[in-house]
Design a protein around this motif. Structure first.
Motif, PDB file in Angstrom:
ATOM      1  N   ASP A 152       1.934   6.422   3.408  1.00 10.05           N
ATOM      2  CA  ASP A 152       2.514   5.973   4.676  1.00 10.05           C
ATOM      3  C   ASP A 152       3.184   4.610   4.520  1.00 10.05           C
ATOM      4  OD1 ASP A 152       1.547   8.272   5.797  1.00 10.05           O
ATOM      5  OD2 ASP A 152      -0.161   7.325   6.805  1.00 10.05           O
ATOM      6  N   ALA A 153       2.518   3.706   3.800  1.00  7.98           N
ATOM      7  CA  ALA A 153       3.085   2.366   3.608  1.00  7.98           C
ATOM      8  C   ALA A 153       4.376   2.435   2.804  1.00  7.98           C
ATOM      9  CB  ALA A 153       2.061   1.475   2.905  1.00  7.98           C
ATOM     10  N   LEU A 154       4.422   3.302   1.793  1.00 11.52           N
ATOM     11  CA  LEU A 154       5.643   3.417   0.980  1.00 11.52           C
ATOM     12  C   LEU A 154       6.770   4.034   1.789  1.00 11.52           C
ATOM     13  CD1 LEU A 154       7.146   3.132  -1.663  1.00 11.52           C
ATOM     14  CD2 LEU A 154       6.126   5.287  -2.431  1.00 11.52           C
ATOM     15  N   GLN A 155       6.468   5.066   2.562  1.00  6.98           N
ATOM     16  CA  GLN A 155       7.514   5.676   3.390  1.00  6.98           C
ATOM     17  C   GLN A 155       8.112   4.668   4.368  1.00  6.98           C
ATOM     18  OE1 GLN A 155       5.337   9.364   4.780  1.00  6.98           O
ATOM     19  NE2 GLN A 155       7.352  10.241   4.417  1.00  6.98           N
ATOM     20  N   THR A 156       7.256   3.899   5.008  1.00  8.12           N
ATOM     21  CA  THR A 156       7.734   2.894   5.955  1.00  8.12           C
ATOM     22  C   THR A 156       8.616   1.861   5.260  1.00  8.12           C
ATOM     23  OG1 THR A 156       5.740   3.164   7.309  1.00  8.12           O
ATOM     24  CG2 THR A 156       7.006   1.136   7.608  1.00  8.12           C
ATOM     25  N   ALA A 157       8.192   1.412   4.091  1.00  5.24           N
ATOM     26  CA  ALA A 157       8.956   0.402   3.349  1.00  5.24           C
ATOM     27  C   ALA A 157      10.300   0.952   2.891  1.00  5.24           C
ATOM     28  CB  ALA A 157       8.142  -0.090   2.161  1.00  5.24           C
ATOM     29  N   LEU A 158      10.320   2.183   2.408  1.00  4.21           N
ATOM     30  CA  LEU A 158      11.578   2.774   1.960  1.00  4.21           C
ATOM     31  C   LEU A 158      12.549   2.947   3.122  1.00  4.21           C
ATOM     32  CD1 LEU A 158      10.236   5.501  -0.514  1.00  4.21           C
ATOM     33  CD2 LEU A 158      11.388   3.358  -1.114  1.00  4.21           C
ATOM     34  N   ALA A 159      12.037   3.368   4.277  1.00  3.76           N
ATOM     35  CA  ALA A 159      12.898   3.523   5.455  1.00  3.76           C
ATOM     36  C   ALA A 159      13.500   2.184   5.870  1.00  3.76           C
ATOM     37  CB  ALA A 159      12.092   4.117   6.605  1.00  3.76           C
ATOM     38  N   ARG A 160      12.764   1.094   5.659  1.00  4.23           N
ATOM     39  CA  ARG A 160      13.252  -0.233   6.050  1.00  4.23           C
ATOM     40  C   ARG A 160      14.335  -0.742   5.104  1.00  4.23           C
ATOM     41  NH1 ARG A 160       8.666  -2.813   5.866  1.00  4.23           N
ATOM     42  NH2 ARG A 160       8.198  -2.468   8.066  1.00  4.23           N
ATOM     43  N   HIS A 161      14.218  -0.427   3.807  1.00  2.21           N
ATOM     44  CA  HIS A 161      15.070  -1.102   2.819  1.00  2.21           C
ATOM     45  C   HIS A 161      16.192  -0.247   2.237  1.00  2.21           C
ATOM     46  CE1 HIS A 161      12.696  -4.795   2.632  1.00  2.21           C
ATOM     47  NE2 HIS A 161      11.601  -4.053   2.608  1.00  2.21           N
ATOM     48  N   LEU A 162      16.080   1.076   2.263  1.00  2.00           N
ATOM     49  CA  LEU A 162      17.035   1.875   1.488  1.00  2.00           C
ATOM     50  C   LEU A 162      18.382   2.071   2.158  1.00  2.00           C
ATOM     51  CD1 LEU A 162      14.987   4.626  -0.340  1.00  2.00           C
ATOM     52  CD2 LEU A 162      15.963   2.529  -1.227  1.00  2.00           C
ATOM     53  N   ASP A 163      18.425   2.090   3.477  1.00  4.99           N
ATOM     54  CA  ASP A 163      19.701   2.143   4.185  1.00  4.99           C
ATOM     55  C   ASP A 163      20.534   3.376   3.804  1.00  4.99           C
ATOM     56  OD1 ASP A 163      21.599   1.236   5.980  1.00  4.99           O
ATOM     57  OD2 ASP A 163      22.675   0.054   4.471  1.00  4.99           O
ATOM     58  N   GLY A 164      19.877   4.524   3.697  1.00  3.82           N
ATOM     59  CA  GLY A 164      20.590   5.779   3.504  1.00  3.82           C
ATOM     60  C   GLY A 164      21.098   6.055   2.113  1.00  3.82           C
ATOM     61  N   THR A 165      20.725   5.241   1.123  1.00  2.00           N
ATOM     62  CA  THR A 165      21.216   5.475  -0.239  1.00  2.00           C
ATOM     63  C   THR A 165      20.453   6.588  -0.956  1.00  2.00           C
ATOM     64  OG1 THR A 165      19.758   3.720  -1.038  1.00  2.00           O
ATOM     65  CG2 THR A 165      22.030   3.115  -0.533  1.00  2.00           C
ATOM     66  N   ALA A 166      19.306   7.002  -0.399  1.00  6.67           N
ATOM     67  CA  ALA A 166      18.511   8.049  -1.039  1.00  6.67           C
ATOM     68  C   ALA A 166      17.669   8.751   0.011  1.00  6.67           C
ATOM     69  CB  ALA A 166      17.614   7.455  -2.122  1.00  6.67           C
ATOM     70  N   LEU A 167      17.321   9.995  -0.278  1.00 11.40           N
ATOM     71  CA  LEU A 167      16.470  10.795   0.597  1.00 11.40           C
ATOM     72  C   LEU A 167      15.079  10.889   0.005  1.00 11.40           C
ATOM     73  CD1 LEU A 167      18.944  13.747   1.321  1.00 11.40           C
ATOM     74  CD2 LEU A 167      18.526  11.726   2.744  1.00 11.40           C
ATOM     75  N   VAL A 168      14.069  10.782   0.840  1.00 11.63           N
ATOM     76  CA  VAL A 168      12.678  10.879   0.394  1.00 11.63           C
ATOM     77  C   VAL A 168      12.226  12.323   0.526  1.00 11.63           C
ATOM     78  CG1 VAL A 168      10.315  10.142   0.821  1.00 11.63           C
ATOM     79  CG2 VAL A 168      12.177   8.498   1.042  1.00 11.63           C
ATOM     80  N   GLN A 169      11.654  12.867  -0.544  1.00  8.99           N
ATOM     81  CA  GLN A 169      11.152  14.234  -0.541  1.00  8.99           C
ATOM     82  C   GLN A 169       9.719  14.257  -1.054  1.00  8.99           C
ATOM     83  OE1 GLN A 169      15.261  15.943  -2.392  1.00  8.99           O
ATOM     84  NE2 GLN A 169      13.674  17.465  -2.081  1.00  8.99           N
TER      85      GLN A 169
END
Length: 488
Positions: free
Chosen positions: A393-410
């Motif tokens: 959960d912590a990683l998903q939240t952090a990635l959503a904050r910083h990645l800005d659409g450059t990659a999709l989480v699967q």
């Protein structure tokens, strides 16, 4: 020949060995013969002369000469001791550099092996496939090992059952029936050295050289290595949102002997195979006379919704070889895995294990059996599920904050890693991974897991099992910075 100079130089280079003088002299002369310092046909000094020159006992020289003669390095005649021509020739051949372009000493199978990203013992963020080792109940495990050793009799010190200790086979069968819906008894369970060992056995026992095997693409590189090592034709199969997705043309044009799949948490993309897809694959494999190798990777760590049952238990006669391991649920260096095979295959595979499998680690197997039987294994898994869910959960939240659409989480619904799939398929995931490695972050490129030459996707694997939740934000920021720098 200045034997004193030769001997003193050798003794100085190997002073830390602590050899007695006679062993030192023997090693010195043998090395000089092998590297050509003492060429073929060279007549060595007499034992009396050499002893006086080196200020050693004559018996030490006699010992050295006798050992060299036994090893074929020197020959004795009435005039003394002569360096043998065969020793010098062998040394010259050994010293010749190999033709690295041709790699003549490697098989074609070995030359096809893919490079491994990073060292096997790498730790830290975001190493995939390694559990939270600091959360393992090590003190409890030590006590179980001690009890196992106390219970071992002298008879148990002999070569053990190549299929595994009876206590562990029974405990694994009971656990799988209760937790994964696997239909089996202890006679169908084979204990192996881990998933790679199980894959090697499947490839050698259930297919012949030249047979076709289907492998998820991208897929597990260890499976690719095992199948290529057995001389099988590997066909990469595309994936969709429901898992491996063979088409009618695949069954018609390239019918498989083996089908390898990771349905519980696809490696590396993290897809969970749907129940309809599982049932369809079983039916089609049965009709084609193929065996499914079900690697139940990460099945114990389902985060969203109830776990799906293993494919093996969905039909009484499912043509499935079920593979599991304790590397992720306990710790990798344990090196204990297991297979569940159909009843009609069990005797043949047991015989193959008897002729080729390693036998040992009795205490560890008995300790694992106690870990399962005592309920401590289930307790440990519950703790790890909570911990991994928190970190995911912590990683998903952090990635959503910083990645800005450059990659999709699967692949967030299960397991110990996320797949970060680049939205730009041209982005070089190897370059990003190398940049991250310089910052102490280990993120495996997804393209490294391509079965064919052209990767179907690019991105990174982010293993979160070892990473504290409060570190995720800063790590995600570093990841985003590396992506931005690589894009410039």
């Amino acid at each position: 020949m200045d034997y004193a100079l030769l001997f003193d130089a050798f003794a100085e280079r190997h002073a830390d060995r602590g050899w007695p003088r006679q062993r030192q002299l023997h090693e010195c002369l043998r090395t000089a013969i092998r590297d050509g310092t003492l060429a073929a046909g060279t007549r060595l000094a007499s034992s009396r002369t050499l002893a006086a020159e080196l200020n050693v006992a004559r018996n030490s020289v006699l010992y050295a000469y006798e050992q060299l003669a036994c090893e074929g390095y020197v020959l004795g005649d009435r005039r003394g001791t002569v360096v043998a021509a065969i020793a010098s020739q062998a040394s010259a051949e050994a010293a010749a550099p190999p033709d690295t372009g041709q790699q003549p000493l490697l098989s074609r199978r070995a030359r096809k092996l893919r490079p491994v990203f990073g060292a096997a013992d790498m730790m830290g963020p975001f190493v995939a496939g390694v559990p939270a080792l600091d959360a393992f109940p090590l003190a409890l495990w030590r006590r179980m090992l001690e009890r196992a050793w106390r219970a071992i009799t002298p008879r148990k010190l002999n070569y053990s059952d190549p299929c595994g200790e009876a206590e562990l086979r029974a405990a694994v069968a009971d656990y799988l029936r209760a937790s994964r819906g696997v239909l089996c008894d202890a006679s169908q369970v084979l204990i192996t050295d881990g998933t790679q060992s199980s894959l090697d056995l499947c490839a050698r026992a259930c297919a012949d050289e030249g047979d076709t095997v289907w492998l998820e693409d991208p897929g597990y590189a260890g499976a690719l290595a095992a199948f290529r090592g057995a001389g099988l034709k590997v066909r990469g199969m595309a994936l969709d949102d429901e898992g491996i997705a063979p088409q009618p043309a695949d069954w018609r044009d390239a019918p498989p002997k083996l089908i390898y799949t990771t349905p519980s948490h696809q490696y590396p993309l993290g897809t969970v195979m749907s129940l309809p897809r599982r049932l369809a694959l079983i039916g089609e494999a049965r009709a084609a006379g193929a065996l499914i190798i079900e690697d139940d990777y990460d099945s114990e760590f389902r985060h969203d919704g109830p776990p799906l049952p293993a494919m093996q238990g969905l039909a009484p006669d499912a043509p499935v070889l079920y593979l599991g391991t304790f590397s992720k649920t306990m710790f990798p260096s344990l090196r204990i895995g297991f297979m569940v095979v159909p009843p009609w295959l069990a005797p043949a595979l047991a015989e193959m294990c008897a002729q080729s499998a390693a036998r040992g680690r009795v205490a560890e197997q008995l300790a694992v059996a106690e870990f399962l039987r005592s309920g401590q294994f289930a307790l440990h898994l519950r703790r790890m599920r909570r911990l991994y869910r928190q970190r995911r959960d912590a990683l998903q939240t952090a990635l959503a904050r910083h990645l800005d659409g450059t990659a999709l989480v699967q692949g967030a619904s299960a397991g110990m890693h996320l797949a970060l799939r680049f939205t730009d398929p041209a982005r070089d995931d190897h370059a990003v991974a190398a940049r991250l490695l310089d910052d102490g972050i280990v993120a495996h490129p997804l393209s490294l897991h391509a079965v064919g030459e052209a990767p179907r996707c690019r991105g990174l694997m982010l293993g979160y099992a070892q990473v504290p939740a409060d570190s995720m934000d800063s790590l995600a920021a570093k990841l985003a910075a590396s992506l931005a720098a690589e894009a410039l």
